[in-house]
Design an enzyme around this catalytic site. Structure first.
Site, PDB file in Angstrom:
ATOM      1  CE  LYS A 226      -8.831  -3.139   3.901  1.00 22.80           C
ATOM      2  NZ  LYS A 226      -7.970  -2.398   3.039  1.00 22.80           N
TER       3      LYS A 226
ATOM      4  CG  ASP B 110      -3.631   3.746   4.277  1.00 23.14           C
ATOM      5  OD1 ASP B 110      -4.400   3.606   4.620  1.00 23.14           O
ATOM      6  OD2 ASP B 110      -2.927   3.001   3.082  1.00 23.14           O
TER       7      ASP B 110
ATOM      8  CD1 TRP C 270      -2.204  -1.980   2.001  1.00 21.72           C
ATOM      9  CD2 TRP C 270      -2.848  -1.308  -0.095  1.00 21.72           C
ATOM     10  NE1 TRP C 270      -3.040  -2.955   1.422  1.00 21.72           N
ATOM     11  CE2 TRP C 270      -3.728  -2.636   0.229  1.00 21.72           C
ATOM     12  CE3 TRP C 270      -3.371  -0.644  -1.346  1.00 21.72           C
ATOM     13  CZ2 TRP C 270      -4.516  -3.027  -0.511  1.00 21.72           C
ATOM     14  CZ3 TRP C 270      -4.339  -0.995  -2.122  1.00 21.72           C
ATOM     15  CH2 TRP C 270      -5.023  -2.164  -1.701  1.00 21.72           C
TER      16      TRP C 270
HETATM   17  C1  LIG Z   1      -7.393  -1.857   1.967  1.00 23.14           C
HETATM   18  C2  LIG Z   1      -6.256  -0.856   2.133  1.00 23.14           C
HETATM   19  C3  LIG Z   1      -5.974   0.169   1.106  1.00 23.14           C
HETATM   20  C4  LIG Z   1      -6.938   0.100  -0.083  1.00 23.14           C
HETATM   21  O1  LIG Z   1      -8.328   0.429  -0.064  1.00 23.14           O
HETATM   22  P1  LIG Z   1      -9.277   0.536  -1.128  1.00 23.14           P
HETATM   23  O2  LIG Z   1     -10.494   1.126  -0.305  1.00 23.14           O
HETATM   24  O3  LIG Z   1      -9.873  -0.769  -1.516  1.00 23.14           O
HETATM   25  O4  LIG Z   1      -8.866   1.555  -2.236  1.00 23.14           O
HETATM   26  C5  LIG Z   1      -5.215   1.047   1.139  1.00 23.14           C
HETATM   27  N1  LIG Z   1      -4.358   0.945   2.265  1.00 23.14           N
HETATM   28  C6  LIG Z   1      -4.663   0.051   3.466  1.00 23.14           C
HETATM   29  C7  LIG Z   1      -3.370   0.131   4.362  1.00 23.14           C
HETATM   30  C8  LIG Z   1      -5.575  -1.102   3.054  1.00 23.14           C
HETATM   31  O5  LIG Z   1      -5.560  -2.143   4.062  1.00 23.14           O
END
Ligand SMILES: *Cc1c(COP(=O)(O)O)cnc(C)c1O
Length: 370
Positions: A199, A175, A106
């Site tokens: 999540k 993030d 990511w």
């Molecule tokens: C799942 C995830 C993403 C991507 O998220 P989307 O909503 O599918 O674009 C980005 N960063 C992290 C840390 C993630 O776990």
């Protein structure tokens, strides 16, 4: 998929399990939300009844995360992945330089997106040397960077920062898609935080952004579309266009649930208890091992391997594990292809009971297969 009348223990990395109480409330309110005669899915986002829902969602984010008053809370769309570009377009506007710490997929994707937009990306640290099994220690970030970027919890690699790098005056962007509200976090240390909801917050479709007000300006990289300006959404209370109404409603309920059970402190205590239970088992096992190094381990995502070293044989054993676990109501345990093996995601909504059921199954499987 086999048919079951019982709810499973869902270890998916995302979309992932939600608290059962929340789902039940959503079901109860599905046809007629609080006497409005409509489902939240059907109502106008401009109605008073919906306004109360989104206001409450923001209020709960502010309260539970202790968001300082000079930060805006935004409910956007496009997932975590759209933030990779938005961050660069809105923040990479002065020196056009940014510092990225590379800790896995990511973080790499975010850096690639910034590069694509013409940002000079300095990869100031990386854990690629050991397949991203740890978080590099970066005490201080200095330079004329427009921002510094980290992925706070690495969903695929199962690693998590146990410290916040000191960036001085450089806005720190994180993030927190896969760890939001799993632990207490000092928002004031960051310029911008974002999280896709699927999540730990709600269904897929809403992305939470918490941004310091001085970073919201009229400036952006040339050609940045209106929808990708933080200012557009900040000026319009996340209602410039139709927001992801239903998921904001679910998000508010999830936050109400966290508050009801004792707040972020209590959620964190539960998360530590669950993660310890699983890691202690992995560390004491001679059949399995966790792939993330101690001192960098995620409370949320736990990848693990068996001792099988032959690649073909390991593939068979992993498939057998995933299949037999699913037969016992423990689902979505396949590892990410980049790590292999298995991965148990044990987000806020996963119960200790679920983790205990997983460990009991793992132990049985180890005895039968070693
Ligand atoms: C799942 C995830 C993403 C991507 O998220 P989307 O909503 O599918 O674009 C980005 N960063 C992290 C840390 C993630 O776990």
């Amino acid at each position: 998929m086999s048919i079951t009348t019982k709810r499973v223990f869902n270890f998916s990395a995302g979309p992932s399990c939600l608290p059962e109480e929340v789902l039940k409330e959503c079901a109860d309110e599905m046809l007629n939300y609080k006497g409005s005669g409509q489902s939240v899915m059907e109502m106008s986002h401009r109605s008073a009844v919906y306004k109360a829902i989104i206001d409450h969602a923001e209020e709960q984010v502010r309260k539970l995360m202790n968001v300082p008053s000079n930060y805006k809370v935004l409910f956007l769309q496009g997932g975590g992945s759209t933030q990779f570009a938005m961050v660069a377009q809105n923040l990479g506007i002065h020196s056009h330089k940014a510092a990225y710490i590379k800790t896995g997929v990511w973080a790499k994707k975010a850096a690639a997106e910034a590069k694509k937009l013409g940002i000079q990306v300095d990869e100031i640290a990386s854990s690629e040397d050991k397949n991203f099994s740890y978080i590099p220690r970066v005490e201080k970030i200095e330079g004329d960077y427009d921002y510094a970027y980290i992925c706070f919890n690495n969903t695929i690699m199962g690693t998590h920062y146990e410290y916040i790098p000191d960036t001085g005056n450089i806005p720190l962007v994180a993030d927190i898609s896969s760890c939001i509200l799993s632990e207490e976090l000092d928002v004031s240390k960051f310029g911008l935080l974002f999280a896709g909801a699927q999540k730990n917050l709600a269904g897929a479709g809403v992305t939470l952004v918490i941004i310091r007000e001085d970073l919201i300006t009229d400036e952006a990289l040339p050609g940045t579309p209106t929808m990708l300006l933080y200012k557009t959404h900040a000026d319009n209370g996340s209602m410039y266009n139709t927001p992801p109404c239903y998921n904001i409603y679910v998000l508010a309920k999830v936050l109400d649930w966290i508050e009801k059970i004792g707040g972020v402190k209590e959620i964190h205590r539960r998360n530590v208890e669950k993660a310890d239970y699983l890691y202690n088992y992995l560390d004491s096992s001679d059949y399995y091992h966790a792939t993330a190094e101690k001192g960098s381990r995620s409370l949320m995502n736990v990848p693990f391997l068996t001792k099988e070293t032959d690649a073909e044989r390991a593939k068979e054993i992993n498939a057998k594990f995933v299949k037999e676990a699913a037969e016992e109501g423990l689902v979505n345990l396949a590892g990410h292809r980049l790590v292999g093996g298995m991965r148990a995601s044990i987000y806020n909504a996963m119960t200790l009971e679920g983790v205990k059921a997983l460990v009991a199954f793992m132990d049985k499987f180890a005895k039968e297969n070693s």
